[in-house]
Design an enzyme around this catalytic site. Sequence first.
Site, mmCIF file in Angstrom:
data_model
loop_
_atom_site.group_PDB
_atom_site.id
_atom_site.type_symbol
_atom_site.label_atom_id
_atom_site.label_comp_id
_atom_site.label_asym_id
_atom_site.label_seq_id
_atom_site.Cartn_x
_atom_site.Cartn_y
_atom_site.Cartn_z
ATOM 1 N N LYS A 1 -2.802 -52.101 -19.066
ATOM 2 C CA LYS A 1 -2.333 -52.843 -17.888
ATOM 3 C C LYS A 1 -2.983 -54.227 -17.839
ATOM 4 C CE LYS A 1 -1.377 -48.572 -15.439
ATOM 5 N NZ LYS A 1 -1.820 -47.554 -14.474
ATOM 6 N N GLN B 1 -6.336 -45.781 -10.291
ATOM 7 C CA GLN B 1 -5.907 -44.991 -11.449
ATOM 8 C C GLN B 1 -6.154 -43.510 -11.206
ATOM 9 O OE1 GLN B 1 -4.225 -46.315 -14.005
ATOM 10 N NE2 GLN B 1 -4.045 -44.394 -15.106
ATOM 11 N N ASP C 1 1.982 -49.275 -7.126
ATOM 12 C CA ASP C 1 2.317 -48.024 -7.811
ATOM 13 C C ASP C 1 3.501 -47.328 -7.134
ATOM 14 O OD1 ASP C 1 0.952 -47.258 -10.130
ATOM 15 O OD2 ASP C 1 -0.848 -46.663 -9.027
HETATM 16 N N1 GUN Z 1 -2.172 -42.148 -14.017
HETATM 17 C C1 GUN Z 1 -1.156 -41.938 -14.876
HETATM 18 N N2 GUN Z 1 -0.122 -42.750 -14.588
HETATM 19 C C2 GUN Z 1 -0.486 -43.476 -13.516
HETATM 20 C C3 GUN Z 1 0.152 -44.495 -12.757
HETATM 21 O O1 GUN Z 1 1.292 -44.889 -12.991
HETATM 22 N N3 GUN Z 1 -0.576 -45.008 -11.736
HETATM 23 C C4 GUN Z 1 -1.822 -44.579 -11.438
HETATM 24 N N4 GUN Z 1 -2.438 -45.143 -10.396
HETATM 25 N N5 GUN Z 1 -2.442 -43.642 -12.117
HETATM 26 C C5 GUN Z 1 -1.778 -43.093 -13.161
#
Ligand code: GUN
Length: 288
Positions: free
Chosen positions: A52, A96, A119
Site C-alpha cells: 500500500k 490493518q 476501507d
Molecule cells: N487485511 C486484509 N485485507 C485488508 C484490508 O483490505 N483492509 C484492512 N484494513 N485490513 C486487511
Amino acid sequence: MQLIDGKEVAAALRREIATEVAEMVARGERTPHLVAILVGNDGASQTYVGHKEKCCGEVGFRSTVLRLPAETGEADLLDEIERLNGDDDVDGFIVQLPLPKHIDEQKIIEAIDPRKDVDGFHPENVGRMVMGLPAFVSATPDGILQLLRYYKIPTAGKHCVVIGRSNIVGRPVANLLSQKGWDCTVTMCHSRTENLAEVVATGDIVIAALGKAEFVIADMIKPGAVVIDVGITRVPDPQKKSGFRLVGDVKFDEVAPKCSYITPVPGGVGPMTIISLMRNTLRARQLR
Ligand code: GUN
C-alpha cells in the site's frame, strides 16, 4: 476465452489516479494523505501495508504507517484513531486487520470517522452502499466491479452467482451487482446451499469467494460464463523456491477453456484491491 488481466487494469487506473493527483498539486492543492495503522508483527499484514505504501508513492500520495507494538491496548488504539479522526492533514486511514486477539475489531472499525474510512468497513459506509448512496466501497468488491467495467462485460439482466457470503466480499458484491447500473439477477450461495453445483451452473457470471482452493470445477460452469476468482490459498509446492504456489477458488486449468472471461490467481482480482483503496483515498481528499 479472454484472460482478465488485473495487473494491466490496475496499472491503467493507477496512471489515471496519478494524473489527477498531479493536477491537484499543480493547482496548489494539498496532496492526498493515507495513514495505515499496523499493530504487531504479522508477516502478511506487513507485506500488505508495504504494498500500500509503495502504491501511494506511485500515485503521488503522501503515506504514513503507524507501527504499534502487539501489546498495544484497545484504549490506546482508540485514542490513536480519535487523533487521526481529528487530524486535518489526514484524508483517510485504515487499521490493518487482523488485530491482536485482545482488541475488539468491530469496536475499532466503528471508531473510525466514516468520512475517513477508506476501507469502507464502517457500518455507515456499508449501510449507505447497500442503499445505493455515495459511500466508500471496500476494496475487493470495488476491484471486481472495476474489472467488469474495464472489459465492458455486459451485466444487465445476467444471472450472477456469488459463492460465499462474507461481509468483505460475497455480501457486498452481490448487493452492488443487483443495483441499478449493474442490473444483475443475483444468487448468493454458501455452505448450506442445496445443489450448489447445479445453481452455479446457471450463472452467466460466477464470483467465487468462499476461500476453498480449486473448489469450482469445470462441471459447475455454464459454457461462455464469466468467472471471477477471489480466492487465494497457498498450497505446498516443492518445485517452487518459496515452497508454495498460490491457487484460487477455481480449478483454473479445466475451467478456463469453458469461459468467455476468467481472472487468473495471482494477477486477477488481487492487484485491483490496492487501487480501490487509492480511489477511495482520492475521493476522501476531494470530499473534504
Ligand atoms: N487485511 C486484509 N485485507 C485488508 C484490508 O483490505 N483492509 C484492512 N484494513 N485490513 C486487511
